[in-house]
Enzyme design. Structure first.
Site, PDB file in Angstrom:
ATOM      1  N   ASP A  45       0.853  -1.186   0.000  1.00 33.39           N
ATOM      2  CA  ASP A  45       0.000   0.000   0.000  1.00 33.39           C
ATOM      3  C   ASP A  45       0.888   1.235   0.000  1.00 33.39           C
ATOM      4  O   ASP A  45       1.429   1.623   1.037  1.00 33.39           O
ATOM      5  CB  ASP A  45      -0.909  -0.003   1.226  1.00 33.39           C
ATOM      6  CG  ASP A  45      -1.896   1.163   1.231  1.00 33.39           C
ATOM      7  OD1 ASP A  45      -1.842   1.988   0.290  1.00 33.39           O
ATOM      8  OD2 ASP A  45      -2.707   1.238   2.168  1.00 33.39           O
ATOM      9  N   ASP A 111       3.924  13.871 -17.998  1.00 33.09           N
ATOM     10  CA  ASP A 111       3.941  15.176 -18.655  1.00 33.09           C
ATOM     11  C   ASP A 111       3.320  16.268 -17.786  1.00 33.09           C
ATOM     12  O   ASP A 111       3.551  17.459 -18.008  1.00 33.09           O
ATOM     13  CB  ASP A 111       3.168  15.099 -19.976  1.00 33.09           C
ATOM     14  CG  ASP A 111       1.744  14.577 -19.785  1.00 33.09           C
ATOM     15  OD1 ASP A 111       1.603  13.406 -19.383  1.00 33.09           O
ATOM     16  OD2 ASP A 111       0.779  15.331 -20.022  1.00 33.09           O
ATOM     17  N   TYR A 134      -1.929  16.691  -8.680  1.00 29.86           N
ATOM     18  CA  TYR A 134      -1.365  15.480  -9.296  1.00 29.86           C
ATOM     19  C   TYR A 134       0.031  15.747  -9.849  1.00 29.86           C
ATOM     20  O   TYR A 134       0.993  15.041  -9.524  1.00 29.86           O
ATOM     21  CB  TYR A 134      -2.288  14.964 -10.401  1.00 29.86           C
ATOM     22  CG  TYR A 134      -1.655  13.890 -11.251  1.00 29.86           C
ATOM     23  CD1 TYR A 134      -1.365  12.637 -10.728  1.00 29.86           C
ATOM     24  CD2 TYR A 134      -1.311  14.140 -12.586  1.00 29.86           C
ATOM     25  CE1 TYR A 134      -0.757  11.652 -11.499  1.00 29.86           C
ATOM     26  CE2 TYR A 134      -0.714  13.165 -13.361  1.00 29.86           C
ATOM     27  CZ  TYR A 134      -0.433  11.929 -12.819  1.00 29.86           C
ATOM     28  OH  TYR A 134       0.180  10.970 -13.580  1.00 29.86           O
TER      29      TYR A 134
END
Length: 305
Positions: A45, A111, A134
């Site tokens: 995890d 990217d 993110y």
């Protein structure tokens, strides 16, 4: 040789289990402890980074490949702690263990570490400026791997898809079979890249002599928009018999696509360093699409036989 693959149930992870098999015993991990085909594997995890050294000490791998990531771009905006745990802290923990034990570490990035304001393909040394949680978590993961100090290979990739898993290609094929018209963003540009190509290049690089360490852009060649990718998917699916009819694809701006996270409008990565350092000639994105479509045709034929 024991090769440990984090994220064995993802698009790239599943392809790595195949591509890395010639290197030795490949040990897969998933958070649930099972692979997509039901096979039992190791539990890992990455949302609990402090648990990973115990696993590494028990398995004592000769090579570690991290294909696990928190990839829900919109979800990361609401759950930043989870995104940073998986994408930044966990790679750092694993990289430090690898550095301390002289074990090479392969890590995949994205990217999204760039702001998408470019007009030419991004080189590896271009300044990073992620637009959201993110991308920032992935950028911090890269930095953590570098700081650890061991031999590392960071591969940035983009617009990943495969004949399996959840991805743009499979979504288009599913929705395209149900509707007569679709609306797809036409002002975001990147390079659709097959997961199998990423895995095959990784295996090829790891078998080369030498001890290179660094960051490379690992994508197919050329670029298109999401709208262009969708049209190509339907063209090839119709030709391959994967679909018997295709929808009209309407081009729309990003502003009409709902989402809580900003996305880079220009995600094209310069892969010349990959060519130079490893002698690899990436396929064009259209060639890659045809290969994946051929895989789907084969799967459909096997399912119906």
């Amino acid at each position: 040789m024991t090769v440990l693959v984090f994220g064995g149930n993802g698009q790239v992870g599943q392809e790595l289990l195949r591509a890395l098999a010639p290197l030795g015993q490949v040990v897969a991990t998933t958070r649930s402890g099972t692979l997509p085909d039901g096979t039992v594997c190791e539990v890992a995890d990455l949302g609990q980074p402090q648990t990973l050294p115990t696993l590494l000490e028990r398995l004592r791998p000769s090579l570690v490949v991290n294909a696990a990531a928190y990839t829900a771009v919109d979800g990361a905006e609401q759950d930043a702690d989870a995104a940073f745990a998986v994408n930044a802290q966990a790679p750092g923990v694993v990289a430090h263990w690898c550095a301390a034990h002289g074990v090479p570490f392969v890590h995949y990035s994205t990217d999204y570490v760039f702001d998408g304001q470019g007009t030419v393909p991004y080189r590896e040394d271009a300044p990073t400026a992620p637009l959201g949680v993110y991308g920032t978590s992935k950028r911090d993961g890269e930095d953590a791997v570098r700081v650890a100090g061991g031999r590392h290979l960071i591969f940035r990739t983009a617009w990943v898809y495969a004949s399996h898993g959840a991805n743009f290609l499979r979504t288009m094929l599913r929705v395209g079979a149900e509707r007569d018209q679709l609306r797809v963003v036409a002002d975001q540009f990147g390079t659709p890249t097959p997961a199998a190509f990423i895995a095959d290049v990784t295996a090829q690089v790891l078998q080369l002599p030498g001890q290179l360490s660094g960051t490379w852009h690992l994508t197919a060649s050329g670029h298109t928009s999401w709208h262009g990718f969708a049209e190509a998917i339907f063209e090839d699916a119709l030709a391959a018999g994967v679909l018997t009819k295709v929808p009209v694809v309407e081009a729309i701006p990003s502003a009409e696509y709902p989402g809580s996270a900003l996305r880079p409008s220009w995600s094209v990565l310069d892969n010349r360093k990959l060519r130079r350092d490893f002698g690899i000639t990436p396929p064009t994105w259209r060639e890659g699409l045809k290969q994946v479509m051929a895989e789907l045709t084969g799967q459909n034929a096997a399912a119906s036989s």
